[in-house]
Design an enzyme around this catalytic site. Sequence first.
Site, PDB file in Angstrom:
ATOM      1  N   MET A  73      30.436  13.985  66.047  1.00  0.00           N
ATOM      2  CA  MET A  73      30.636  12.813  65.212  1.00  0.00           C
ATOM      3  C   MET A  73      30.953  11.526  65.975  1.00  0.00           C
ATOM      4  SD  MET A  73      29.858  13.982  62.346  1.00  0.00           S
ATOM      5  CE  MET A  73      30.322  12.652  61.241  1.00  0.00           C
ATOM      6  N   ARG A 117      33.942   3.613  74.265  1.00  0.00           N
ATOM      7  CA  ARG A 117      32.747   4.457  74.310  1.00  0.00           C
ATOM      8  C   ARG A 117      32.365   4.792  75.757  1.00  0.00           C
ATOM      9  NH1 ARG A 117      28.300   2.238  70.271  1.00  0.00           N
ATOM     10  NH2 ARG A 117      29.891   2.655  68.716  1.00  0.00           N
ATOM     11  N   HIS A 171      19.613  16.487  62.578  1.00  0.00           N
ATOM     12  CA  HIS A 171      20.039  15.608  61.489  1.00  0.00           C
ATOM     13  C   HIS A 171      19.538  16.190  60.166  1.00  0.00           C
ATOM     14  CE1 HIS A 171      21.356  11.932  59.624  1.00  0.00           C
ATOM     15  NE2 HIS A 171      20.201  11.861  58.993  1.00  0.00           N
ATOM     16  N   SER A 189      28.249  25.772  62.693  1.00  0.00           N
ATOM     17  CA  SER A 189      27.256  26.778  62.265  1.00  0.00           C
ATOM     18  C   SER A 189      25.959  26.659  63.061  1.00  0.00           C
ATOM     19  CB  SER A 189      27.004  26.689  60.759  1.00  0.00           C
ATOM     20  OG  SER A 189      26.286  25.531  60.437  1.00  0.00           O
ATOM     21  N   ASN A 190      25.567  25.443  63.430  1.00  0.00           N
ATOM     22  CA  ASN A 190      24.374  25.299  64.289  1.00  0.00           C
ATOM     23  C   ASN A 190      24.646  25.840  65.686  1.00  0.00           C
ATOM     24  OD1 ASN A 190      21.945  23.857  63.025  1.00  0.00           O
ATOM     25  ND2 ASN A 190      23.694  22.688  62.227  1.00  0.00           N
ATOM     26  N   LEU A 207      27.620   7.979  71.272  1.00  0.00           N
ATOM     27  CA  LEU A 207      27.668   8.067  72.732  1.00  0.00           C
ATOM     28  C   LEU A 207      27.342   6.733  73.392  1.00  0.00           C
ATOM     29  CD1 LEU A 207      25.855  11.476  72.785  1.00  0.00           C
ATOM     30  CD2 LEU A 207      28.215  11.094  73.548  1.00  0.00           C
ATOM     31  N   ASP A 221      20.284   8.505  65.464  1.00  0.00           N
ATOM     32  CA  ASP A 221      19.251   9.222  64.693  1.00  0.00           C
ATOM     33  C   ASP A 221      17.860   8.596  64.805  1.00  0.00           C
ATOM     34  OD1 ASP A 221      21.248  10.978  63.806  1.00  0.00           O
ATOM     35  OD2 ASP A 221      21.703   9.756  62.058  1.00  0.00           O
TER      36      ASP A 221
HETATM   37  C1  GRF Z   1      24.716  19.659  60.198  1.00  0.00           C
HETATM   38  O1  GRF Z   1      24.340  19.421  58.881  1.00  0.00           O
HETATM   39  C2  GRF Z   1      23.927  18.785  61.135  1.00  0.00           C
HETATM   40  O2  GRF Z   1      22.629  18.534  60.696  1.00  0.00           O
HETATM   41  C3  GRF Z   1      24.724  17.506  61.154  1.00  0.00           C
HETATM   42  O3  GRF Z   1      26.064  17.923  61.099  1.00  0.00           O
HETATM   43  C4  GRF Z   1      26.147  19.209  60.470  1.00  0.00           C
HETATM   44  C5  GRF Z   1      26.857  20.098  61.432  1.00  0.00           C
HETATM   45  O4  GRF Z   1      27.138  21.360  60.879  1.00  0.00           O
HETATM   46  N1  GRF Z   1      24.397  16.708  62.307  1.00  0.00           N
HETATM   47  P1  GRF Z   1      27.649  22.528  61.798  1.00  0.00           P
HETATM   48  O5  GRF Z   1      28.914  22.019  62.508  1.00  0.00           O
HETATM   49  O6  GRF Z   1      26.569  22.870  62.789  1.00  0.00           O
HETATM   50  O7  GRF Z   1      27.951  23.663  60.874  1.00  0.00           O
END
Ligand code: GRF
Length: 205
Positions: free
Chosen positions: A94, A65, A113, A13-14, A97, A149
């Site tokens: 996920m 890695r 984050h 979604s991002n 790196l 993070d």
């Molecule tokens: C988001 O909540 C982002 O902050 C975190 O992972 C999630 C990813 O969501 N790092 P999407 O795949 O962008 O929907």
Amino acid sequence: MLEIGILVSGRGSNLEAILRSIEKGIVKNARVAVVVSNDPSARALRVARRHGIKAVALEGAGDSRDVYGDKLSEVLQRNGVEPGKGLVLLAGFMKILSQSFVDLYEGRMMNIHPALLPAFPGLRAQKQALTHGVKVAGCTVHFVVPEVDAGPIILQKAVPVRDDDDEDSLSARILRQEHRLYPLAVKLFAEGRLRIDGRIVRLQA
Ligand code: GRF
């Protein structure tokens, strides 16, 4: 033209919010050259393809890695996302790196984050926030350093925590802000308006 590579693992979604902001011309002089996922079944790959963006699955489940980082930089560079020139965005990626990959894109790699860092780094940040009982939660866009993070903070947005919130309702409220904050950070980077000064990111007028 800023060449962007986006690393994803899930929903995307991002990724979609960033693609839309480029398509609408809100982010200018930038294009997404490639989207890479460590999970071939990630919805984010389908999102990329639907927007006409090259989408690559790079699994590397058995890779160290370092080996995975080398493969990743090879894919990015082959698609024009060059160290010192391009921009790498982690959007729900996920995998941790390698140091050398992070070094290669130093100052040119961002992550989002779902917490107000430095509170609640790591997995299930929204759940951590609820369990801790905070009254304000939010999201952070930051530059990536080898520690998870932990890099210099670019933008943050706070949202209230309600008494009846559960992980889903709080995550949804934060996510709406993520979709505004990440494109804005990319826009500022593309305009050359972010200066990293030690831990501090300064916004140029
Ligand atoms: C988001 O909540 C982002 O902050 C975190 O992972 C999630 C990813 O969501 N790092 P999407 O795949 O962008 O929907």
